[in-house]
Design a protein around this motif. Structure first.
Motif, mmCIF file in Angstrom:
data_model
loop_
_atom_site.group_PDB
_atom_site.id
_atom_site.type_symbol
_atom_site.label_atom_id
_atom_site.label_comp_id
_atom_site.label_asym_id
_atom_site.label_seq_id
_atom_site.Cartn_x
_atom_site.Cartn_y
_atom_site.Cartn_z
ATOM 1 N N PHE A 139 0.811 -1.220 0.000
ATOM 2 C CA PHE A 139 0.000 0.000 0.000
ATOM 3 C C PHE A 139 0.842 1.266 0.000
ATOM 4 O O PHE A 139 0.327 2.370 0.148
ATOM 5 N N GLY A 140 2.155 1.112 -0.149
ATOM 6 C CA GLY A 140 3.018 2.275 -0.246
ATOM 7 C C GLY A 140 3.383 2.921 1.068
ATOM 8 O O GLY A 140 3.952 4.016 1.086
ATOM 9 N N LEU A 141 3.079 2.268 2.199
ATOM 10 C CA LEU A 141 3.378 2.865 3.500
ATOM 11 C C LEU A 141 4.880 2.894 3.772
ATOM 12 O O LEU A 141 5.385 3.855 4.373
ATOM 13 N N SER A 142 5.583 1.862 3.324
ATOM 14 C CA SER A 142 7.041 1.832 3.512
ATOM 15 C C SER A 142 7.694 3.000 2.780
ATOM 16 O O SER A 142 8.629 3.623 3.283
ATOM 17 N N GLU A 143 7.180 3.310 1.590
ATOM 18 C CA GLU A 143 7.717 4.433 0.818
ATOM 19 C C GLU A 143 7.429 5.763 1.520
ATOM 20 O O GLU A 143 8.293 6.649 1.580
ATOM 21 N N LEU A 144 6.215 5.895 2.073
ATOM 22 C CA LEU A 144 5.874 7.109 2.829
ATOM 23 C C LEU A 144 6.801 7.268 4.030
ATOM 24 O O LEU A 144 7.265 8.381 4.328
ATOM 25 N N GLU A 145 7.061 6.167 4.725
ATOM 26 C CA GLU A 145 7.941 6.218 5.892
ATOM 27 C C GLU A 145 9.330 6.717 5.518
ATOM 28 O O GLU A 145 9.906 7.570 6.215
ATOM 29 N N GLU A 146 9.862 6.194 4.434
ATOM 30 C CA GLU A 146 11.214 6.582 4.036
ATOM 31 C C GLU A 146 11.251 8.038 3.552
ATOM 32 O O GLU A 146 12.222 8.762 3.838
ATOM 33 N N GLN A 147 10.222 8.466 2.859
ATOM 34 C CA GLN A 147 10.177 9.858 2.404
ATOM 35 C C GLN A 147 10.162 10.823 3.595
ATOM 36 O O GLN A 147 10.874 11.833 3.602
ATOM 37 N N LEU A 148 9.365 10.514 4.594
ATOM 38 C CA LEU A 148 9.289 11.372 5.783
ATOM 39 C C LEU A 148 10.583 11.318 6.588
ATOM 40 O O LEU A 148 11.053 12.340 7.105
ATOM 41 N N ARG A 149 11.156 10.125 6.683
ATOM 42 C CA ARG A 149 12.401 9.985 7.442
ATOM 43 C C ARG A 149 13.499 10.845 6.831
ATOM 44 O O ARG A 149 14.222 11.563 7.542
ATOM 45 N N GLN A 150 13.624 10.793 5.512
ATOM 46 C CA GLN A 150 14.655 11.582 4.844
ATOM 47 C C GLN A 150 14.336 13.073 4.876
ATOM 48 O O GLN A 150 15.237 13.901 5.025
ATOM 49 N N ARG A 151 13.081 13.410 4.748
ATOM 50 C CA ARG A 151 12.688 14.825 4.725
ATOM 51 C C ARG A 151 13.099 15.550 6.009
ATOM 52 O O ARG A 151 13.576 16.694 5.959
ATOM 53 N N TYR A 152 12.938 14.867 7.143
ATOM 54 C CA TYR A 152 13.211 15.531 8.424
ATOM 55 C C TYR A 152 14.475 15.018 9.125
ATOM 56 O O TYR A 152 14.811 15.510 10.202
ATOM 57 N N VAL A 211 4.292 4.601 9.705
ATOM 58 C CA VAL A 211 3.021 5.067 9.163
ATOM 59 C C VAL A 211 2.028 3.913 9.221
ATOM 60 O O VAL A 211 2.296 2.838 8.687
ATOM 61 N N VAL A 212 0.890 4.138 9.858
ATOM 62 C CA VAL A 212 -0.137 3.099 9.957
ATOM 63 C C VAL A 212 -1.257 3.392 8.965
ATOM 64 O O VAL A 212 -1.429 4.513 8.502
ATOM 65 N N VAL A 213 -2.028 2.376 8.668
ATOM 66 C CA VAL A 213 -3.143 2.496 7.728
ATOM 67 C C VAL A 213 -4.248 3.358 8.332
ATOM 68 O O VAL A 213 -4.537 3.276 9.520
ATOM 69 N N GLY A 214 -4.880 4.208 7.502
ATOM 70 C CA GLY A 214 -6.085 4.898 7.941
ATOM 71 C C GLY A 214 -5.932 6.380 8.163
ATOM 72 O O GLY A 214 -4.917 6.992 7.844
ATOM 73 N N ASP A 215 -6.991 6.962 8.741
ATOM 74 C CA ASP A 215 -7.075 8.389 9.001
ATOM 75 C C ASP A 215 -7.738 8.579 10.358
ATOM 76 O O ASP A 215 -8.932 8.299 10.527
ATOM 77 N N CYS A 216 -6.982 9.061 11.327
ATOM 78 C CA CYS A 216 -7.510 9.246 12.681
ATOM 79 C C CYS A 216 -8.667 10.231 12.732
ATOM 80 O O CYS A 216 -9.478 10.194 13.656
ATOM 81 N N ASP A 217 -8.748 11.124 11.744
ATOM 82 C CA ASP A 217 -9.873 12.067 11.694
ATOM 83 C C ASP A 217 -11.188 11.349 11.414
ATOM 84 O O ASP A 217 -12.258 11.835 11.785
ATOM 85 N N GLN A 218 -11.104 10.201 10.741
ATOM 86 C CA GLN A 218 -12.298 9.498 10.291
ATOM 87 C C GLN A 218 -12.663 8.290 11.144
ATOM 88 O O GLN A 218 -13.826 7.894 11.192
ATOM 89 N N SER A 219 -11.675 7.698 11.800
ATOM 90 C CA SER A 219 -11.929 6.432 12.497
ATOM 91 C C SER A 219 -11.240 6.366 13.846
ATOM 92 O O SER A 219 -10.015 6.519 13.928
ATOM 93 N N PRO A 220 -11.996 6.125 14.921
ATOM 94 C CA PRO A 220 -11.373 5.933 16.237
ATOM 95 C C PRO A 220 -10.484 4.697 16.272
ATOM 96 O O PRO A 220 -9.523 4.633 17.043
ATOM 97 N N LEU A 221 -10.793 3.718 15.421
ATOM 98 C CA LEU A 221 -9.964 2.517 15.386
ATOM 99 C C LEU A 221 -8.614 2.802 14.739
ATOM 100 O O LEU A 221 -7.623 2.149 15.053
ATOM 101 N N ALA A 222 -8.552 3.785 13.843
ATOM 102 C CA ALA A 222 -7.264 4.186 13.277
ATOM 103 C C ALA A 222 -6.396 4.805 14.372
ATOM 104 O O ALA A 222 -5.176 4.593 14.413
ATOM 105 N N LYS A 223 -7.019 5.548 15.276
ATOM 106 C CA LYS A 223 -6.260 6.131 16.390
ATOM 107 C C LYS A 223 -5.769 5.034 17.325
ATOM 108 O O LYS A 223 -4.678 5.135 17.890
ATOM 109 N N ALA A 224 -6.545 3.983 17.479
ATOM 110 C CA ALA A 224 -6.094 2.852 18.291
ATOM 111 C C ALA A 224 -4.873 2.187 17.667
ATOM 112 O O ALA A 224 -3.936 1.793 18.362
ATOM 113 N N GLU A 225 -4.857 2.075 16.329
ATOM 114 C CA GLU A 225 -3.703 1.508 15.634
ATOM 115 C C GLU A 225 -2.490 2.415 15.788
ATOM 116 O O GLU A 225 -1.353 1.951 15.943
ATOM 117 N N LEU A 226 -2.719 3.726 15.778
ATOM 118 C CA LEU A 226 -1.642 4.681 16.019
ATOM 119 C C LEU A 226 -1.069 4.463 17.422
ATOM 120 O O LEU A 226 0.154 4.464 17.618
#
Length: 343
Positions: free
Chosen positions: A92-105, A112-127
């Motif tokens: 799902f491209g999460l590994s690529e997102l992780e590496e992009q953010l790691r290098q950026r900062y 990076v976990v799946v989902g959107d905490c704004d939309q799902s309380p279960l996504a926040k649980a995964e976070l």
């Protein structure tokens, strides 16, 4: 493995979507431990009919059970979720997102976990689960961990369990927090983390923000000074990230201060400091606890925040350079990478 996944994406795109759907169902059931079909459908934004077909299939495969109290994962279901998580990240491209953010900062680690905490309380649980895993990774037995308050930190506490790495850990609030809802105060969260891991905790009973005179007076109190010195000996800090004005209003900051923050270009808040888009400090609330110079001396500083709406705030805090490890979600990661860098 990477080449095989690329081929699969091109030849069997529908299979990838099916895998994501079924993985998400199993993951969400595992996070909630037991959940009804209607509740899960609402959380995922699916119809009950669609979810029923998928959960019936997963039940037939022996991956979940359906009981009066709700759906639960079987031992095999839990094992499957753990084993395919690395594949899902790659697919799902999460590994690529992780590496992009790691290098950026220039960070030590990004998850990076799946989902959107704004939309799902279960996504926040995964976070929270991912942040708990990061804490176990960097913790040392008998260490001191400082934590901030907030809804995300409360989820981290909920996902913690006893482990050898956290044996004898002392959890302390990173700063004063009286004035917020009790369940979101750093004191409460430090206590919850200690109870879930078998550790210890100390509390700091002072308001979240103070006048300069009150701050100086409190710092003369021997008991307050003793706890603050203990907090400043922490080697790990676990902190949330907030939008500047949202946090100011939540903490009942006076209106004139909110207006000043807006005029100063405050974009994000962490540790009681307000940062602009470039990561520079524009305002500091007089608060008892950790200072930026203490945070910079820590072994590991772990920032935890998710949701597309938090993207700009996360970006500002990461630019400040005070965080080593970022735990975020897919929606926030994409929002960060899509925005332009401040001039």
């Amino acid at each position: 493995m990477r080449r095989l996944l690329e081929i699969q994406k091109r030849l069997l795109p529908d299979l990838n979507e099916q895998l994501r759907k079924r993985y998400t169902i199993l993951q969400q059931i595992g996070l909630s431990r037991s959940i009804g079909r209607r509740t899960l459908a609402a959380s995922l934004g699916w119809t009950e009919r669609v979810l029923r077909a998928e959960t019936n299939f997963l039940k037939e495969q022996g991956l979940l059970t359906m009981e009066a109290s709700g759906m639960r994962l079987t031992d095999e279901g839990r094992r499957i979720v753990e084993e395919i998580e690395p594949i899902v990240k790659e697919l799902f491209g999460l590994s690529e997102l992780e590496e992009q953010l790691r290098q950026r900062y220039g960070l030590r680690q990004v998850t990076v976990v799946v989902g959107d905490c704004d939309q799902s309380p279960l996504a926040k649980a995964e976070l929270g689960r991912a942040a708990a895993a990061a804490l176990r990774k960097y913790a040392v037995p008998e260490g001191i961990v400082a934590v901030t308050g907030g809804t995300t930190m409360a989820q981290v506490a909920e996902q913690l369990v006893a482990s050898p790495q956290l044996k004898g850990t002392l959890f302390v609030p990173a700063r004063g927090g009286l004035g917020e809802r009790v369940e979101l105060q750093a004191n409460t969260i430090a206590s919850a983390m200690a109870k879930r891991t078998g550790g210890q905790y100390r509390m700091l009973h002072v308001p979240d923000h103070l006048s300069e005179d009150a701050y100086q007076t409190l710092m003369q109190e021997p008991n307050i000074r003793e706890i603050v010195e203990l907090i400043r000996r922490a080697r790990i800090v676990l902190h949330g990230i907030g939008e500047a004005l949202v946090m100011a209003r939540r903490r009942q900051v006076p209106q004139e201060t909110c207006e000043a923050l807006l005029a100063e270009g405050a974009h994000a808040e962490a540790f009681g400091y307000y940062f602009n888009r470039k990561g520079g400090v524009v305002h500091k609330m007089p608060t008892v606890g950790l200072r930026l110079e203490d945070i910079d001396a820590m072994d590991t500083v772990i920032g935890v925040a998710g949701g597309a709406s938090k993207g700009p705030a996360i970006d500002a805090i990461m630019r400040s350079g005070h965080t080593d490890v970022l735990i975020t979600d897919e929606a926030a990661a994409r929002a960060i990478l899509e925005q332009q860098a401040p001039e």
